[in-house]
Design an enzyme around this catalytic site. Structure first.
Site, PDB file in Angstrom:
ATOM      1  N   CYS A  14       0.951  -1.276   0.046  1.00  0.00           N
ATOM      2  CA  CYS A  14       0.062  -0.076  -0.011  1.00  0.00           C
ATOM      3  C   CYS A  14       0.924   1.162  -0.100  1.00  0.00           C
ATOM      4  CB  CYS A  14      -0.930   0.172   1.239  1.00  0.00           C
ATOM      5  SG  CYS A  14      -2.283   1.194   1.240  1.00  0.00           S
ATOM      6  N   LEU A  15       0.921   2.094   1.048  1.00  0.00           N
ATOM      7  CA  LEU A  15       1.924   3.273   1.291  1.00  0.00           C
ATOM      8  C   LEU A  15       3.338   2.741   0.867  1.00  0.00           C
ATOM      9  CD1 LEU A  15       2.530   6.032   2.024  1.00  0.00           C
ATOM     10  CD2 LEU A  15       2.794   5.169   4.330  1.00  0.00           C
TER      11      LEU A  15
ATOM     12  N   MET B 275       4.504   0.713  -1.554  1.00  0.00           N
ATOM     13  CA  MET B 275       4.685   0.823  -2.799  1.00  0.00           C
ATOM     14  C   MET B 275       4.522   2.148  -3.241  1.00  0.00           C
ATOM     15  SD  MET B 275       2.194  -0.652  -5.858  1.00  0.00           S
ATOM     16  CE  MET B 275       1.325   1.018  -6.281  1.00  0.00           C
TER      17      MET B 275
ATOM     18  N   HIS C  36      -3.532  -5.251  -0.100  1.00  0.00           N
ATOM     19  CA  HIS C  36      -2.838  -5.763   1.207  1.00  0.00           C
ATOM     20  C   HIS C  36      -2.874  -7.325   1.507  1.00  0.00           C
ATOM     21  CE1 HIS C  36      -2.969  -2.003   3.695  1.00  0.00           C
ATOM     22  NE2 HIS C  36      -3.696  -1.677   3.091  1.00  0.00           N
TER      23      HIS C  36
ATOM     24  N   GLU D 123      -1.373  -9.241   3.287  1.00  0.00           N
ATOM     25  CA  GLU D 123      -1.633  -9.707   4.621  1.00  0.00           C
ATOM     26  C   GLU D 123      -2.898 -10.004   5.098  1.00  0.00           C
ATOM     27  OE1 GLU D 123      -1.752  -5.326   5.397  1.00  0.00           O
ATOM     28  OE2 GLU D 123      -1.135  -6.562   3.892  1.00  0.00           O
TER      29      GLU D 123
END
Length: 544
Positions: free
Chosen positions: A379-380, A382, A514, A516
């Site tokens: 997310c951030l 990347m 995400h 995870e």
């Protein structure tokens, strides 16, 4: 289908592991070929945890349908096969909001709105709505018995037994049985008082699960059973363990699932826990040890990165490797340099929001890129990887995100364009409010066939969960391929960048979604499994 409910409450103190215990018990019953689901009732006034600080509340777990939920739903999905939805988690705030909206619309026909029956009826309706096509619904009540915030929930679950029959409900109470080291005694009094508090509300527990540092002896269990009015075999000792994935077996050995099936008159086969036995075997029989650094700003609370931490462990389990995790404050990297990164065999930058700590993360990405350290951006993470690449490889020194600098010359990352906001759960009114304004939940991603990601997933199209309101600015992406950074995953109709991979690097992958949230101890996740494999390889190279 007959409706059956198991209600789990907690007493004495908070943070006893009620969510994990609930999930583990559900896993045992699932292993008996029963279809189960779990609901989490949260007593706080927020509509959902989406805008609560991760340092206060832990991570926000995102479901397939885009609900921002309590982190316990992550535990549920890691232990059972059933996928959670927005129906599986609701708060006091959301209940009051629903009731007040109905009142404003005149749906109560001028009645005086009260906790009983209006609030409790709404709670009951939501709980019962989750009972379709399942054998057993587990309901975890957040908070501790005695807290004023939990009272409407406790009253609602008391009433459900009256509505559907006591034979179709089980109450499980999780308590602390402390060990006093000076006198070398286990004390049962806190449990007795907690049950007394529960009885004053009108709930008689059927099963007591007693958390303790050591196994509770038979004599102490008999005392608890006598004073709490439960059967001796229904007083369960749940000791501290080094792996939460051992808990299903511990509960099964004490025949908790058998007690439940007997109460519900269910004729089902014994629990097949072979998959969990394999997980534990792989955890205990390891061949390697690697150290992974999670670079973030919420490091005071490991729960802020709970799913990431568990996913890394799952990657370790699949590689028969112990994964040691270091939580590193990105602000300290900015101040003190990269020395603390030298001991790492892999670097992960997870999701996050805001400009604080960004410089340290940019320094970290540059370190990983130059030194060939396996890097995983989420997310951030990347977005940071792209900004660093544009600044230090392509040469656009002002490359930035409009989240950090609204008027930057080269907005590599910007708000999702209006034309792309017709996606599920996108609210265009970003400036007016924060809650519920992101691209959330499962989104389709198309993988490039000659990419590492395609090889790992083994398919052309994948679906992963998202939680973001900023995306890669497509005006700049044509520049990166010739510099060695590949876009290997895109959303439908090539609108949004989903995955990037760096050529000529041991392992450098970043994704907007995400992964995870979909990793489990039994299956792992392809990206995390391969990331740990790369960390093992890097360690071997480093040792030469």
């Amino acid at each position: 289908m007959k409706k059956r409910f198991i209600f789990i409450t907690g007493g004495v103190v908070s943070s006893l592991g009620k969510g994990i215990t609930t999930a583990a018990l559900a896993a045992v019953l699932e292993a008996r070929n029963l279809n189960v689901t779990i609901i989490k009732l949260d007593p706080y006034i927020n509509i959902d945890p989406g805008t609560i600080s991760p340092e206060q509340h832990g991570e926000v777990f995102v479901t397939e349908d885009g609900a921002e939920t309590d982190l316990d739903l992550g535990h549920y999905e890691r232990f059972i096969r059933t996928k959670m939805t927005r129906k599986n988690n609701f708060t006091t705030g959301s209940i009051y909001s629903e009731v007040l909206n109905k009142e404003r619309k005149g749906e109560y026909l001028g009645a005086t709105i009260q906790i009983i029956p209006h609030i409790t009826n709404t709670i009951k309706k939501r709980i019962i709505s989750c009972a379709h096509n399942v054998d057993i619904v587990f309901v975890e009540v957040g908070g501790t018995v005695g807290d004023i915030e939990s009272l409407p929930f406790l009253e609602a679950i008391r009433q459900i037994a009256i509505d559907i029959g006591r034979e179709n409900t089980i109450y499980i109470h999780l308590t602390l049985v402390p060990y006093i080291s000076i006198t070398k005694e286990i004390k049962t009094k806190p449990t007795q008082h907690s049950v007394k508090e529960l009885l004053s509300i009108g709930i008689q527990p059927d099963i007591l699960i007693c958390r303790s540092q050591y196994t509770i002896p038979i004599q102490a269990r008999s005392k608890i059973a006598l004073f709490c009015n439960v059967l001796k075999e229904s007083v369960i000792s749940l000791i501290n363990v080094d792996s939460i994935y051992k808990i299903p077996k511990l509960l099964n050995l004490q025949k908790v699932d058998q007690i439940i099936c007997h109460h519900f008159k269910l004729k089902v086969p014994p629990a097949d826990l072979s998959e969990w036995d394999e997980v534990i075997y792989n955890e205990l029989n390891t061949n390697n040890v690697v150290t992974i650094g999670i670079i973030g700003k919420y490091i005071k609370s490991p729960d802020a990165y709970k799913s990431v931490i568990e996913a890394l462990k799952h990657g370790g389990i699949k590689n028969k490797t112990v994964v040691k995790i270091k939580l590193i404050n990105s602000e300290k990297i900015e101040k003190n340099g990269t020395n603390r990164l030298n001991c790492l065999h892999g670097i992960l930058i997870p999701g996050g929001f805001g400009h604080r700590g960004i410089t340290g993360k940019l320094i970290t990405v540059e370190y990983a890129r130059i030194n060939n350290v396996p890097f995983f951006g989420i997310c951030l993470g990347m977005q940071i990887a792209l900004i660093e690449f544009f600044r230090n490889v392509i040469g656009l020194k002002d490359a930035n995100s409009t989240e950090f600098s609204q008027n930057c010359q080269h907005p590599i990352i910007s708000l999702i364009p209006k034309g792309n906001r017709n996606l599920p759960n996108i609210n265009n009114n970003v400036k007016k409010k924060l809650g519920g304004t992101m691209r959330l939940g499962n989104q389709t991603c198309y993988l490039k066939q000659d990419s590492i990601s395609h090889k790992l997933y083994g398919k052309n199209i994948i679906s992963e969960r998202h939680r973001h309101r900023y995306e890669v600015n497509n005006k700049f992406i044509n520049k990166i391929e010739k510099y060695g950074l590949k876009i290997t995953g895109k959303s439908k109709k090539n609108k949004l960048v989903e995955i990037i991979e760096l050529s000529n690097h041991l392992w450098f992958i970043a994704c907007q979604f995400h992964p995870e949230f979909t990793s489990t101890p039994r299956d792992g996740h392809p990206l995390f499994i391969d990331f740990i494999k790369a960390a093992i390889q890097y360690k071997k190279i480093k040792q030469k």
